[in-house]
Design an enzyme around this catalytic site. Structure first.
Site, PDB file in Angstrom:
ATOM      1  N   CYS A   1      22.829 -48.493  50.965  1.00  0.00           N
ATOM      2  CA  CYS A   1      22.872 -47.188  51.617  1.00  0.00           C
ATOM      3  C   CYS A   1      24.055 -47.101  52.572  1.00  0.00           C
ATOM      4  CB  CYS A   1      21.573 -46.940  52.355  1.00  0.00           C
ATOM      5  SG  CYS A   1      21.109 -48.324  53.395  1.00  0.00           S
TER       6      CYS A   1
ATOM      7  N   GLU B   1      26.739 -39.546  47.068  1.00  0.00           N
ATOM      8  CA  GLU B   1      26.462 -40.987  47.054  1.00  0.00           C
ATOM      9  C   GLU B   1      26.360 -41.469  45.606  1.00  0.00           C
ATOM     10  OE1 GLU B   1      22.463 -42.261  48.145  1.00  0.00           O
ATOM     11  OE2 GLU B   1      23.330 -43.828  49.392  1.00  0.00           O
TER      12      GLU B   1
HETATM   13  P1  NAD Z   1      14.142 -42.844  45.687  1.00  0.00           P
HETATM   14  O1  NAD Z   1      14.210 -41.777  46.715  1.00  0.00           O
HETATM   15  O2  NAD Z   1      14.199 -42.445  44.265  1.00  0.00           O
HETATM   16  O3  NAD Z   1      12.784 -43.670  45.838  1.00  0.00           O
HETATM   17  C1  NAD Z   1      12.431 -44.297  47.054  1.00  0.00           C
HETATM   18  C2  NAD Z   1      10.925 -44.510  47.072  1.00  0.00           C
HETATM   19  O4  NAD Z   1      10.302 -43.229  47.093  1.00  0.00           O
HETATM   20  C3  NAD Z   1      10.375 -45.247  45.851  1.00  0.00           C
HETATM   21  O5  NAD Z   1       9.331 -46.099  46.246  1.00  0.00           O
HETATM   22  C4  NAD Z   1       9.832 -44.108  45.012  1.00  0.00           C
HETATM   23  O6  NAD Z   1       8.795 -44.506  44.144  1.00  0.00           O
HETATM   24  C5  NAD Z   1       9.304 -43.164  46.074  1.00  0.00           C
HETATM   25  N1  NAD Z   1       9.152 -41.770  45.667  1.00  0.00           N
HETATM   26  C6  NAD Z   1       9.764 -41.105  44.657  1.00  0.00           C
HETATM   27  N2  NAD Z   1       9.306 -39.841  44.580  1.00  0.00           N
HETATM   28  C7  NAD Z   1       8.411 -39.689  45.588  1.00  0.00           C
HETATM   29  C8  NAD Z   1       7.623 -38.591  46.056  1.00  0.00           C
HETATM   30  N3  NAD Z   1       7.637 -37.400  45.457  1.00  0.00           N
HETATM   31  N4  NAD Z   1       6.847 -38.792  47.146  1.00  0.00           N
HETATM   32  C9  NAD Z   1       6.802 -39.977  47.782  1.00  0.00           C
HETATM   33  N5  NAD Z   1       7.521 -41.056  47.366  1.00  0.00           N
HETATM   34  C10 NAD Z   1       8.313 -40.906  46.286  1.00  0.00           C
HETATM   35  O7  NAD Z   1      15.268 -43.883  46.089  1.00  0.00           O
HETATM   36  P2  NAD Z   1      15.695 -45.179  45.300  1.00  0.00           P
HETATM   37  O8  NAD Z   1      16.414 -44.716  44.075  1.00  0.00           O
HETATM   38  O9  NAD Z   1      14.544 -46.106  45.174  1.00  0.00           O
HETATM   39  O10 NAD Z   1      16.719 -45.852  46.344  1.00  0.00           O
HETATM   40  C11 NAD Z   1      18.025 -45.446  46.458  1.00  0.00           C
HETATM   41  C12 NAD Z   1      18.216 -44.508  47.615  1.00  0.00           C
HETATM   42  O11 NAD Z   1      17.693 -45.092  48.803  1.00  0.00           O
HETATM   43  C13 NAD Z   1      19.669 -44.245  47.920  1.00  0.00           C
HETATM   44  O12 NAD Z   1      19.872 -42.878  48.170  1.00  0.00           O
HETATM   45  C14 NAD Z   1      19.925 -45.057  49.173  1.00  0.00           C
HETATM   46  O13 NAD Z   1      20.971 -44.586  49.977  1.00  0.00           O
HETATM   47  C15 NAD Z   1      18.627 -44.963  49.867  1.00  0.00           C
HETATM   48  N6  NAD Z   1      18.460 -46.068  50.813  1.00  0.00           N
HETATM   49  C16 NAD Z   1      18.552 -45.815  52.151  1.00  0.00           C
HETATM   50  C17 NAD Z   1      18.452 -46.855  53.078  1.00  0.00           C
HETATM   51  C18 NAD Z   1      18.533 -46.601  54.553  1.00  0.00           C
HETATM   52  O14 NAD Z   1      18.127 -47.467  55.318  1.00  0.00           O
HETATM   53  N7  NAD Z   1      19.033 -45.476  54.999  1.00  0.00           N
HETATM   54  C19 NAD Z   1      18.243 -48.147  52.634  1.00  0.00           C
HETATM   55  C20 NAD Z   1      18.159 -48.370  51.271  1.00  0.00           C
HETATM   56  C21 NAD Z   1      18.261 -47.319  50.369  1.00  0.00           C
END
Ligand code: NAD
Length: 500
Positions: A303, A400
């Site tokens: 991220c 991103e």
């Molecule tokens: P994502 O948003 O697709 O999923 C994250 C989590 O949310 C997963 O566990 C997923 O199952 C869950 N999720 C999906 N739909 C949902 C809903 N409708 N309601 C509740 N939960 C739901 O993200 P990803 O693809 O797993 O991770 C990548 C993203 O995470 C990137 O955008 C990255 O920048 C971000 N990220 C941010 C940080 C930070 O600290 N700021 C750290 C790591 C990753």
């Protein structure tokens, strides 16, 4: 009965069998999901299915949340003195340390990480955070407030109750610990939903939580699809707070769901497109090393990646020459092999997404300096890619990518580059390389981001808060600040002399 996945690791880094329970962990027990549905878990190195885990649905989440609520009321929260909660967290840290090779191996297998990075960075960071918050467990005190002699007023820092923790796939163990440790230290009961792509290390963690002796129900793990299990957690009326890390798109949904249901508290750690400024007086070789680490480590699935790079015109060509050579030297491969520096992207979906962005960059007219294609036929590898001479309006500059793709632009003045750097919806992290300490402070102050790193890429510490400005989220993880995210302040007024 829920199954167990056993894998025999046979690498020079780690040899041995690791068993992971593949059920849901609810109320201190392993269980199948009510629907008996499962999720296929893939090895990103070759795209094969390594195991299946139980997939929680809304009914399973409801059972976990109700068990958490019961545990919170009867055997957790402020009923358990802080030093006892701390002792359990110290014990958990010791267990994670004892099993660090096994956890790192499972994490590397599941998320496509390099074993050494998983072991020496992610798992060590998790251990440090567990110990850091174990120490806070009996120190998160309220205040006595001076009002008048007729009143005693004080505050209590109370746990919220049941908290839902939703984590992504890029640092599955470490990010889970960033939330679990302060949540438990402050006395909350936790329901953790790992990503459906990488749930295995959370299941290992559950086994260690049980071994450490936390009361049943205080910590549950419900692997499941986001739109089902994650959504159910965000909707649940007994969940008082959701701490979410993931994409800005889903973070927005979680907040909307919270607003439409019980107005639960929400903290969001979301995406980023972090500006990375290389001034003409920078130590160029060091800057290149940090930026390479910041954008190509874990194949750019970070991220806080150093993804949007601005280089002063006086050193632009030299920087590109060094950056290109370093990108071409990154050895991709199986993270259990000694001849690999970095593993693949986590999934086919992520591979397709990154390749689509690379095509977009080419169509937008950005210059491909190196990379720009898939690497190998099996597995989800993309070549470390550098686009140069990019314009601020390009999608590859604004959005991103979450892959090993750095975009580089030239600038002339500090004023100009600060305008460019802050021209983004995101505000997670920011970086500047300079030897001029006055400029370092000026630039750190001016960058619109939750973190400003000078002369390094993201080196995080448990004591220092991490979290975004703008659409990179709100609320902080780590440091004393994260305690606020898991507590609510009660003001108590005791009348000792005011008469009506
Ligand atoms: P994502 O948003 O697709 O999923 C994250 C989590 O949310 C997963 O566990 C997923 O199952 C869950 N999720 C999906 N739909 C949902 C809903 N409708 N309601 C509740 N939960 C739901 O993200 P990803 O693809 O797993 O991770 C990548 C993203 O995470 C990137 O955008 C990255 O920048 C971000 N990220 C941010 C940080 C930070 O600290 N700021 C750290 C790591 C990753």
């Amino acid at each position: 009965m829920p199954g167990t996945f056993t894998h025999q690791f046979d690498s020079s880094f780690f040899k041995g069998n690791v068993a992971v329970n593949t059920g849901l962990f609810i109320n201190g027990q392993w269980t199948d999901s009510v629907s008996k549905e499962t999720i296929d878990i893939f090895n990103p190195v070759d795209g094969t299915v390594i195991t299946k885990v139980a997939a929680a649905n809304a009914e399973d989440v409801d059972i976990a949340v109700k068990a958490a609520k019961q545990a919170f009321k009867t055997s957790w929260g402020l009923k358990v003195p802080g030093h006892q909660r701390g002792r359990l967290l110290y014990k958990l840290a010791d267990l994670v340390e004892k099993h660090q090779d096994a956890i790192a191996a499972v994490e590397a297998l599941d998320a496509g990480k390099h074993f050494i990075h998983a072991k020496t960075q992610d798992i060590q960071d998790g251990i440090k955070n567990l110990r850091y918050y174990a120490g806070w467990a009996d120190k998160n005190q309220g205040k006595t407030l001076e009002t008048s002699e007729a009143k005693l007023a004080y505050t209590r820092h109370e746990p919220i109750g049941v908290v839902g923790l939703i984590v992504p796939w890029n640092f599955p163990f470490m990010i889970a610990i960033w939330k679990v440790a302060p949540a438990l230290a402050t006395g909350n009961a936790v329901v953790l939903k790992p990503s459906e792509v990488t749930p295995l290390s959370a299941l290992l963690l559950a086994a260690l939580v049980k071994e450490a002796g936390f009361p049943d129900g205080v910590f549950s793990v419900v692997p499941g699809y986001g739109a089902v299990a994650g959504q159910a957690l965000a909707e649940h009326a007994l969940v008082g707070k959701v701490s979410f890390t993931g994409s800005t798109f889903v973070g927005r949904k979680v907040m909307e769901t919270a607003a439409k249901t019980n107005l639960k508290r929400v903290t969001l750690e979301l995406g980023g497109k972090s500006p990375t400024i290389v001034f003409e007086d920078a130590d160029l070789e060091q800057a290149v090393k940090w930026i390479v680490y910041g954008i190509f480590h874990h194949s750019g699935q970070m991220c806080a990646a150093t993804s949007r790079i601005f280089v002063h015109e006086a050193v632009y060509d030299k920087f590109l020459e060094l950056f290109t050579a370093a990108a071409q030297a990154v050895r991709q491969g199986d993270g259990f092999n000694e001849d690999a520096d970095e593993g693949p992207l986590v999934s086919k979906a992520q591979l397709d997404r990154v390749l689509a962005y690379i095509e977009t960059g080419k169509q937008e007219g950005a210059r491909v300096v190196t990379g720009g294609a898939r690497a190998g036929r099996a597995g989800y590898f993309v070549q470390p890619t550098i686009f140069a001479d990019v314009r601020p309006d390009m999608r590859i500059v604004r959005e991103e990518i979450f892959g090993p793709v750095g975009v580089v632009a030239k600038f002339s003045t500090e004023e100009e580059v600060l305008e460019l750097a802050n021209d983004t919806q995101y505000g997670l992290s920011s970086y500047a390389f300079t030897r001029d300490v006055s400029r370092a402070v000026r630039v750190a102050n001016a960058l619109e981001a939750g973190c400003a790193f000078i002369n390094s890429s993201a080196l995080l510490e448990p004591q220092v808060p991490f979290g975004g400005f703008k659409q990179s989220g709100h609320g902080k993880e780590m440091g004393e600040y994260a305690l606020e995210a898991f507590t609510q302040v009660k003001a108590v007024h005791i009348n000792v002399g005011i008469k009506l």
